[in-house]
Design a protein around this motif. Structure first.
Motif, PDB file in Angstrom:
ATOM      1  N   VAL A  45      66.903  58.304  45.445  1.00  0.00           N
ATOM      2  CA  VAL A  45      67.396  58.121  46.810  1.00  0.00           C
ATOM      3  C   VAL A  45      68.354  59.243  47.185  1.00  0.00           C
ATOM      4  O   VAL A  45      68.362  59.715  48.327  1.00  0.00           O
ATOM      5  N   PHE A  46      69.160  59.702  46.229  1.00  0.00           N
ATOM      6  CA  PHE A  46      70.098  60.794  46.506  1.00  0.00           C
ATOM      7  C   PHE A  46      69.355  62.082  46.842  1.00  0.00           C
ATOM      8  O   PHE A  46      69.763  62.826  47.741  1.00  0.00           O
ATOM      9  N   LYS A  47      68.260  62.371  46.140  1.00  0.00           N
ATOM     10  CA  LYS A  47      67.457  63.554  46.451  1.00  0.00           C
ATOM     11  C   LYS A  47      66.869  63.443  47.859  1.00  0.00           C
ATOM     12  O   LYS A  47      66.831  64.426  48.611  1.00  0.00           O
ATOM     13  N   GLN A  48      66.388  62.252  48.215  1.00  0.00           N
ATOM     14  CA  GLN A  48      65.858  62.044  49.566  1.00  0.00           C
ATOM     15  C   GLN A  48      66.936  62.280  50.617  1.00  0.00           C
ATOM     16  O   GLN A  48      66.684  62.914  51.653  1.00  0.00           O
ATOM     17  N   LEU A  49      68.142  61.768  50.361  1.00  0.00           N
ATOM     18  CA  LEU A  49      69.240  61.937  51.308  1.00  0.00           C
ATOM     19  C   LEU A  49      69.613  63.407  51.447  1.00  0.00           C
ATOM     20  O   LEU A  49      69.883  63.890  52.565  1.00  0.00           O
ATOM     21  N   GLU A  50      69.616  64.139  50.339  1.00  0.00           N
ATOM     22  CA  GLU A  50      69.915  65.575  50.400  1.00  0.00           C
ATOM     23  C   GLU A  50      68.902  66.316  51.261  1.00  0.00           C
ATOM     24  O   GLU A  50      69.264  67.137  52.102  1.00  0.00           O
ATOM     25  N   MET A  51      67.598  66.021  51.060  1.00  0.00           N
ATOM     26  CA  MET A  51      66.567  66.707  51.834  1.00  0.00           C
ATOM     27  C   MET A  51      66.659  66.355  53.310  1.00  0.00           C
ATOM     28  O   MET A  51      66.480  67.211  54.176  1.00  0.00           O
ATOM     29  N   LEU A  52      66.948  65.091  53.615  1.00  0.00           N
ATOM     30  CA  LEU A  52      67.071  64.678  55.009  1.00  0.00           C
ATOM     31  C   LEU A  52      68.257  65.372  55.677  1.00  0.00           C
ATOM     32  O   LEU A  52      68.162  65.814  56.825  1.00  0.00           O
ATOM     33  N   GLU A  53      69.369  65.453  54.977  1.00  0.00           N
ATOM     34  CA  GLU A  53      70.539  66.112  55.548  1.00  0.00           C
ATOM     35  C   GLU A  53      70.278  67.602  55.769  1.00  0.00           C
ATOM     36  O   GLU A  53      70.696  68.158  56.800  1.00  0.00           O
ATOM     37  N   ASP A  54      69.588  68.241  54.841  1.00  0.00           N
ATOM     38  CA  ASP A  54      69.245  69.660  55.031  1.00  0.00           C
ATOM     39  C   ASP A  54      68.325  69.854  56.223  1.00  0.00           C
ATOM     40  O   ASP A  54      68.511  70.779  57.031  1.00  0.00           O
ATOM     41  N   SER A  55      67.314  68.991  56.331  1.00  0.00           N
ATOM     42  CA  SER A  55      66.391  69.109  57.471  1.00  0.00           C
ATOM     43  C   SER A  55      67.107  68.840  58.783  1.00  0.00           C
ATOM     44  O   SER A  55      66.802  69.466  59.811  1.00  0.00           O
ATOM     45  N   MET A  56      68.086  67.919  58.780  1.00  0.00           N
ATOM     46  CA  MET A  56      68.847  67.638  59.998  1.00  0.00           C
ATOM     47  C   MET A  56      69.643  68.876  60.424  1.00  0.00           C
ATOM     48  O   MET A  56      69.687  69.232  61.608  1.00  0.00           O
ATOM     49  N   LEU A  57      70.262  69.560  59.450  1.00  0.00           N
ATOM     50  CA  LEU A  57      71.032  70.759  59.780  1.00  0.00           C
ATOM     51  C   LEU A  57      70.122  71.875  60.303  1.00  0.00           C
ATOM     52  O   LEU A  57      70.470  72.573  61.256  1.00  0.00           O
TER      53      LEU A  57
END
Length: 347
Positions: free
Chosen positions: A133-145
């Motif tokens: 889940v942490f990896k998913q959150l990292e990728m989502l935050e990067d894509s948001m930026l």
């Protein structure tokens, strides 16, 4: 901490045994200082290994940390049907030579968080369910930026009457000059337009040139997907949001105290894993010193993490006492609702 300021509470009917164990944990092992790192390592990896140094007349005299990925626990069933445990340490630990050394179970203290059979004979880390889940959150935050950087910019549309002028302006923006280092020639390479570049559109003569602005992304505040993954992450860690600072504590901490009751169950489970191995160290120490009759004459305990849970237990007990009094008291007809024997048994 307990009332006396100690993290670890040692109790024993024999004052000599209590004094020996206090010297072991407070002076020799300095558990007041190292306890935090032991528990943190166990929660992080699911396992934590301590190598005990034993002397014949002094018992346990030292405990040193072993690397988690360098220790192998092997369990075998002997001829009598009992489980025999031994540890293999890569590099031989701190006292033995050789590439790999085999240690007896009384020489290695193995803190582990049990609960998942797939990891036996090792424990499972507290953060293990949150890794994916942490990896998913990292990728989502990067894509948001990335989305905010590329789509938040306001672009313009240039409507220009003369088509040849438009082509010249477009080539100026779409091609970049490059000098070839080999032969020194000057070249124009294709430079594709990025998402934040302006548009140049030719129009018929007579319509007039004009410039319009295209608004940037209007949905930058829509982060429901990230909030959903955040909730999954916190749920997998089993830690209240307020503990990690994701929401404000309201009502003078009362809501947090109620969440603390559920969180306390997780803490109690971790405390039991720590106490189990601390008991093992105490038994080894007493046995080496010759106190074989005192191996079960002591108890170790850590502080209850939830004072609110203790208050609820007291409130429940008080309710039972009040119910007992009402059940056995005479309501006025000369006969109590139930007998004292029944009330004591069932209430």
């Amino acid at each position: 901490h307990h009332e006396d300021g100690r993290i670890l509470k040692i109790s024993s009917k024999n004052s000599t045994t209590k004094k020996i164990l206090e010297e072991l944990y407070y002076d020799i092992l300095n558990s007041e200082f190292w306890m935090w790192s032991w528990i943190r390592g166990m929660c992080k990896y699911g396992d934590y290994f301590l190598q005990l140094t034993l002397e014949e007349d002094r018992g346990v005299v030292d405990a040193s940390t072993l690397p988690v990925n360098g220790v192998t626990r092997e369990e075998k069933i002997n001829d009598r049907g009992l489980t025999e445990v031994e540890f293999k340490v890569e590099g031989g630990g701190n006292t033995r030579p050789g590439a790999d050394s085999v240690y007896h179970p009384w020489e290695i203290c193995h803190f582990r968080l049990l609960g998942d059979d797939a990891y036996l004979p090792y424990g499972k880390a507290i953060i293990d369910p949150a890794r994916r889940v942490f990896k998913q959150l990292e990728m989502l935050e990067d894509s948001m930026l990335v989305y905010r950087v590329t789509r938040a910019a306001e672009r313009r549309v240039y409507y220009i009457e003369v088509e040849s002028y438009v082509n010249r302006i477009r080539d100026q923006f779409k091609r970049i000059p490059v000098v070839n280092r080999t032969n020194g020639t000057y070249d124009l390479r294709y430079n594709p337009a990025s998402a934040d570049e302006d548009f140049f559109i030719p129009v018929r003569s007579g319509e007039g040139s004009r410039i319009e602005s295209l608004p940037g992304a209007q949905n930058l505040g829509d982060i429901e997907d990230i909030e959903y993954i955040q909730k999954k992450l916190l749920a997998s860690l089993r830690i209240p949001k307020a503990f990690l600072g994701f929401e404000e504590v309201v009502g003078e901490g009362k809501n947090l105290a109620l969440l603390d009751i559920r969180f306390a169950r997780t803490i109690n489970r971790i405390q039991k894993a720590i106490i189990q191995e601390l008991n093992k160290i105490a038994i080894i120490h007493l046995y080496v010193l010759g106190f074989e009759d005192e191996l079960e004459n002591f108890s170790l305990g850590l502080t209850n993490p939830s004072s609110q849970a203790e208050l609820l237990k007291l409130e429940q007990f008080q309710t039972k006492v009040t119910l007992y009094k009402d059940a056995v008291s005479d309501p006025g007809g000369g006969i109590a609702p139930v007998s004292s024997t029944w009330a004591k048994k069932f209430i």
